[in-house]
Design a protein around this motif. Structure first.
Motif, PDB file in Angstrom:
ATOM      1  N   ALA A 158      43.906  43.551  37.136  1.00 51.84           N
ATOM      2  CA  ALA A 158      44.851  44.051  36.137  1.00 51.84           C
ATOM      3  C   ALA A 158      45.068  43.001  35.056  1.00 51.84           C
ATOM      4  O   ALA A 158      45.436  41.857  35.354  1.00 51.84           O
ATOM      5  N   ARG A 162      46.434  42.410  30.760  1.00 52.65           N
ATOM      6  CA  ARG A 162      47.654  42.628  29.972  1.00 52.65           C
ATOM      7  C   ARG A 162      47.961  44.122  29.884  1.00 52.65           C
ATOM      8  O   ARG A 162      47.079  44.945  29.636  1.00 52.65           O
ATOM      9  N   GLY A 213      48.533  45.951  32.308  1.00 51.96           N
ATOM     10  CA  GLY A 213      47.976  46.627  33.472  1.00 51.96           C
ATOM     11  C   GLY A 213      46.586  47.187  33.251  1.00 51.96           C
ATOM     12  O   GLY A 213      46.037  47.848  34.140  1.00 51.96           O
ATOM     13  N   PRO A 221      45.308  36.758  37.511  1.00 55.26           N
ATOM     14  CA  PRO A 221      45.048  38.200  37.566  1.00 55.26           C
ATOM     15  C   PRO A 221      44.951  38.693  39.003  1.00 55.26           C
ATOM     16  O   PRO A 221      44.272  38.075  39.835  1.00 55.26           O
ATOM     17  N   LEU A 255      49.526  47.009  41.485  1.00 57.31           N
ATOM     18  CA  LEU A 255      50.379  47.498  40.403  1.00 57.31           C
ATOM     19  C   LEU A 255      51.486  48.417  40.908  1.00 57.31           C
ATOM     20  O   LEU A 255      52.623  48.355  40.441  1.00 57.31           O
ATOM     21  N   TYR A 289      54.729  46.503  42.470  1.00 61.80           N
ATOM     22  CA  TYR A 289      55.583  45.551  41.772  1.00 61.80           C
ATOM     23  C   TYR A 289      56.980  46.116  41.560  1.00 61.80           C
ATOM     24  O   TYR A 289      57.156  47.293  41.232  1.00 61.80           O
ATOM     25  N   ALA A 303      56.763  43.173  37.511  1.00 62.33           N
ATOM     26  CA  ALA A 303      55.859  43.789  36.540  1.00 62.33           C
ATOM     27  C   ALA A 303      55.910  43.117  35.174  1.00 62.33           C
ATOM     28  O   ALA A 303      55.038  43.365  34.333  1.00 62.33           O
ATOM     29  N   ARG A 352      55.034  40.265  34.556  1.00 61.05           N
ATOM     30  CA  ARG A 352      53.826  39.443  34.450  1.00 61.05           C
ATOM     31  C   ARG A 352      52.746  40.148  33.636  1.00 61.05           C
ATOM     32  O   ARG A 352      51.842  39.490  33.087  1.00 61.05           O
ATOM     33  N   LEU A 353      52.826  41.463  33.523  1.00 54.05           N
ATOM     34  CA  LEU A 353      51.813  42.228  32.805  1.00 54.05           C
ATOM     35  C   LEU A 353      52.018  42.195  31.291  1.00 54.05           C
ATOM     36  O   LEU A 353      51.215  42.751  30.554  1.00 54.05           O
ATOM     37  N   ARG A 354      53.091  41.559  30.825  1.00 52.74           N
ATOM     38  CA  ARG A 354      53.323  41.450  29.386  1.00 52.74           C
ATOM     39  C   ARG A 354      52.324  40.516  28.713  1.00 52.74           C
ATOM     40  O   ARG A 354      52.142  40.588  27.495  1.00 52.74           O
ATOM     41  N   ARG A 381      48.491  38.079  28.870  1.00 56.08           N
ATOM     42  CA  ARG A 381      47.161  38.002  29.458  1.00 56.08           C
ATOM     43  C   ARG A 381      47.211  37.145  30.724  1.00 56.08           C
ATOM     44  O   ARG A 381      47.880  36.108  30.744  1.00 56.08           O
ATOM     45  N   PRO A 382      46.502  37.527  31.762  1.00 51.40           N
ATOM     46  CA  PRO A 382      46.426  36.657  32.941  1.00 51.40           C
ATOM     47  C   PRO A 382      45.674  35.385  32.600  1.00 51.40           C
ATOM     48  O   PRO A 382      44.910  35.334  31.633  1.00 51.40           O
TER      49      PRO A 382
END
Length: 202
Positions: A48, A50, A52, A107, A113, A116, A121, A123-125, A127-128
């Motif tokens: 996953a 940015r 998701g 990531p 997903l 979370y 969640a 963390r998905l804002r 890029r990993p």
């Protein structure tokens, strides 16, 4: 400025420079994987990114193929490769593609997903990252609740160059020491399983 342009420009410049400088090391690791484990050289898995959005994560393979447990497929070579962190080098290509950043929450698989919490969640804002708060805190030795909270806390704040440099340095120190390669009592890191509903009578 760093949030809008600087972080991505730094990712591109640093990833390209590292790919050039580390080309001999890339070749040496690839030959070692081929000699010990055969082909394919790379482990690829949807992760996953940015927002998701799925992308294909690249790593040098460290386990023998098959359906056996990780402990049975992870030999001496694979453990050493993971301890060094060199198995993660192909993710510099993910950084160049814009799927990852040099610094950010690591990531995680797409299956996570659905589990979370709203806080996790966050963390998905962003890029990993190739390295980030979870790695800097101790890699797989850090339990899931803390790892996810560290990622959420990082993503909830505006990006800062000073923070990214600090996390990169601390992550490098953890990798050089071979710290946190495995979770306590596990060959690698156990899958994330969210806590069950609380017992109202507990």
């Amino acid at each position: 400025m760093y949030e809008r342009f600087g972080k991505r420009l730094l990712d591109l410049a640093a990833a390209l420079l590292l790919l050039v400088l580390l080309a001999p090391l890339f070749l040496a690791v690839a030959l070692a994987v081929w000699a010990w484990l055969g082909r394919p050289l790379l482990f690829v898995q949807p992760r996953a990114g940015r927002g998701g959005m799925p992308f294909t994560l690249l790593k040098f393979r460290s386990m023998a193929p098959g359906r056996a447990p990780d402990a049975a497929r992870l030999g001496r070579f694979g453990r050493a490769l993971r301890a060094s962190g060199l198995d993660e080098l192909p993710q510099l290509i993910n950084v160049l593609r814009g799927e990852m950043s040099l610094v950010g929450p690591r990531p995680l698989p797409l299956a996570y997903l659905a589990h979370y919490s709203p806080r996790q969640a966050l963390r998905l804002r962003v890029r990993p990252g190739l390295v980030g708060p979870g790695v800097a805190a101790g890699r797989n030795a850090v339990a899931w609740p803390q790892r996810l909270e560290l990622g959420a806390d990082y993503a909830a704040r505006p990006p800062r160059l000073s923070l990214d440099l600090m996390l990169a340095w601390r992550s490098l120190w953890v990798l050089l020491r071979g710290q946190g390669v495995t979770a306590p009592g596990h060959a690698t890191m156990p899958s994330f399983t969210p806590p069950g509903p609380r017992d109202p009578f507990a």
